[in-house]
Design a protein around this motif. Structure first.
Motif, short mmCIF file in Angstrom:
data_model
loop_
_atom_site.label_atom_id
_atom_site.label_comp_id
_atom_site.label_asym_id
_atom_site.label_seq_id
_atom_site.Cartn_x
_atom_site.Cartn_y
_atom_site.Cartn_z
N LEU A 135 45.55 17.51 2.76
CA LEU A 135 45.19 16.72 1.59
C LEU A 135 44.86 17.62 0.40
N LEU A 139 46.24 20.56 -0.20
CA LEU A 139 47.53 21.01 -0.71
C LEU A 139 48.17 19.92 -1.57
N LEU A 140 48.14 18.69 -1.07
CA LEU A 140 48.74 17.58 -1.82
C LEU A 140 48.02 17.37 -3.14
N GLU A 171 49.01 19.86 -5.76
CA GLU A 171 50.30 19.58 -6.37
C GLU A 171 50.24 18.37 -7.29
N MET A 172 49.46 17.38 -6.89
CA MET A 172 49.44 16.13 -7.64
C MET A 172 48.66 16.23 -8.94
N VAL A 203 52.12 15.19 -16.06
CA VAL A 203 53.12 14.26 -15.51
C VAL A 203 52.83 13.97 -14.04
N ASN A 204 52.50 15.03 -13.31
CA ASN A 204 52.17 14.84 -11.89
C ASN A 204 50.95 13.96 -11.73
N ALA A 241 51.97 10.39 -12.22
CA ALA A 241 52.71 9.91 -11.04
C ALA A 241 51.74 9.65 -9.89
N ALA A 242 50.79 10.57 -9.72
CA ALA A 242 49.82 10.41 -8.64
C ALA A 242 48.97 9.15 -8.85
N ILE A 275 49.91 6.41 -10.17
CA ILE A 275 50.70 5.24 -9.75
C ILE A 275 50.63 5.07 -8.23
N LEU A 276 50.66 6.21 -7.55
CA LEU A 276 50.67 6.18 -6.08
C LEU A 276 49.28 5.95 -5.49
N GLY A 280 48.34 3.25 -2.79
CA GLY A 280 48.99 3.51 -1.51
C GLY A 280 48.37 4.71 -0.80
N LEU A 281 48.12 5.76 -1.57
CA LEU A 281 47.52 6.96 -0.99
C LEU A 281 46.13 6.65 -0.46
N GLU A 306 54.16 5.08 2.15
CA GLU A 306 53.52 4.60 0.92
C GLU A 306 54.37 4.93 -0.31
N LEU A 340 56.94 13.76 -8.30
CA LEU A 340 56.11 14.71 -7.54
C LEU A 340 56.92 15.56 -6.58
#
Lengths: 341, 341
Positions: free
Chosen positions: A251, A253-254, A257-258, A263-264, A267-268, A270-271, A274-275, B257, B271
């Motif tokens: 988590l 690491l994710l 990146e997120m 921009v990331n 995007a994160a 939006i997710l 769900g995450l 997800e 991502l």
């Protein structure tokens, strides 16, 4: 509200006590219509209670000044602090005032205190910690998760029975699939302890009413192919700590990146819903702490980092473990085994 | 290109053989300027080679009809199939024609064949599999990962030495931190085997030149607090399989997800480069297979699912293990220990 639906909480135990412990009790009292004894320093607990709406809730405070700290040596702390909050909580269970006890404090001490106060169920060789892990499908209990480092095959056999009863009664799994943790699925795999345990479980499965599916591997824990995975407390502790560590590392690491660019981040975002579902599945707080199975009563050891939700769930589980007769069923099961021999 | 920079590959071994094995060899030959013996059915291998540009590459084919299948019993297969591709690959190492051997085939058979063909380094009690895991920071070798289920403390002591030498010479870690896997950091923690091993390592660390940091827990493997984590092959196998299973389960959950709606798919696409970095870190293919340490030569056991990249990296590691004198250093280290006693 009758005394028979009260559970005792060590209000002082855990990294986030007393604020999260008291809040968890308030939430449990309201959500599950149950009473919670709050055991600990009365002034501190009352100050926390005052922050919440407790109108109509059954939240009696049991005062004590003594608290076992996280870094104390378990056995000696339990011997020395006779009025420690976790001990008083367990005494309420022993004396029939509470259905079960919960502590997120020093887990070794809570284990020693449970054994000392509630005693073993007749026939139980070694009480064991049953940790519940999320799987792809549902949940899997790993037992023992650290109470007993060196185990005889007979102990592991009893862990299988205790885990089966718990998953059946608390997680509503019918005929739980019991796997023996090994380094391969074949019957011949395992160290000496596991090879012997395999034969013992095979012979006694029908007597004990166990759905023994044979050896399983490490991947079967997250894979969801067994409802109960049996191992000694040394291996179980490695499994627990590795699981926690791997989840956190991945988590981390994710997350890195997120959030590495705007921009990331968008995007994160939006997710996120769900995450959040994924994280919730992985969150120990959902699973309500770890029961110490094999003692005469319901004792739940919660994670030191427990938040209010974890405490709330642990209180629910402590109540269910009692109301659904887990300890009695363990005693009954073991008596079948001794009748057989 | 001289024969001294050739490595032998079991071209028939692995779920994706021969297409990915041959491709991996082609890539290694070009990228690392080395020769690769392709051992297996000549017609099949030649057909694969014909698909690629092999101009100027040193890729001799060593023909044999015999192949050990994935589901064969390791020891009996090795006894029966004297000309199996993995055995011939190892014989090329034994006879000095190849620096090392790689197989992604039946791993038990590759282990037995390596032991049988290369023999143990004098002084080594039990050769062990050293698996390299990604960590938050770098990489961690877990040794033994499954070669020896029941281990004496003396075996674990040797695993510590072998792991230290490997991480120093192949992963360029100076003075690798050696941790002993236990259920707690305190010296007193562990089962009987671990408690005894702790004392043994403590006493012999300076003689062996080991940077022994004491007990570590499961979380320390992904956490990166040790460069080598020592355990018996039973526990190591559980760690390996749990790690693989957890990683897969978590990525499955995330993937579900991330593809649950069009908007989520778009966000996930943004991502993707970052996530790919994460997946790459977790990919065993990057780490080049698992060395069998303690045999007299370089033998690398690759994952059954190895793709060309995994094979390419394993060939590199097989070469480095030989060129950097891992086996010799292990023998030298052990002789210090016996001189001491």
């Amino acid at each position: 509200m009758s005394a028979s639906v009260r559970v005792a909480l060590d209000a002082m135990g855990g990294d986030k006590a007393p604020s999260e412990t008291v809040l968890g009790a308030v939430q449990a009292a309201r959500e599950y219509d149950m009473g919670v004894y709050l055991v600990g320093r009365e002034d501190i607990i009352r100050a926390e209670l005052a922050k919440h709406d407790t109108n109509g809730l059954d939240l009696p405070v049991v005062h004590t000044d003594e608290v076992i700290e996280m870094d104390e040596h378990p056995a000696s702390a339990v011997r020395r602090k006779k009025n420690a909050s976790m001990l008083l909580a367990l005494q309420l269970v022993r004396d029939g005032a509470a259905l079960g006890a919960v502590s997120a404090g020093n887990s070794g001490a809570m284990m020693a205190a449970s054994l000392f106060t509630l005693k073993r169920i007749p026939g139980v060789e070694r009480p064991a910690l049953g940790g519940v892990f999320p799987t792809k499908v549902n949940a899997c209990m790993v037992i023992d998760m650290g109470a007993n480092t060196d185990c005889k095959p007979e102990y592991l056999q009893q862990f299988a029975l205790m885990g089966s009863i718990y998953m059946e009664r608390i997680f509503n799994v019918s005929s739980p699939r019991i796997g023996l943790l090994a380094n391969g699925e074949e019957e011949s795999k395992g160290n000496q302890q596991v090879v012997e345990t395999h034969q013992l479980l095979k012979r006694s499965a029908s007597t004990l009413g166990l759905n023994f599916i044979g050896n399983v591997e490490g991947r079967d824990i997250p894979g969801g192919t067994a409802d109960v995975v049996v191992c000694d407390g040394f291996v179980g502790n490695v499994v627990l700590k590795l699981g926690e560590g791997l989840g956190e590392a991945l988590l981390d690491l994710l997350r890195t990146e997120m959030t590495s660019s705007l921009v990331n981040k968008l995007a994160a975002a939006i997710l996120k819903p769900g995450l959040r579902k994924v994280f919730k599945r992985l969150d120990y707080a959902e699973y309500g702490g770890v029961p110490l199975l094999g003692v005469n009563g319901s004792a739940i050891i919660s994670h030191g980092r427990s938040n209010a939700r974890a405490i709330k769930n642990a209180l629910r589980v402590a109540r269910q473990t009692s109301e659904r007769g887990v300890a009695k069923a363990i005693g009954d099961g073991l008596s079948k085994l001794s009748a057989e021999v």
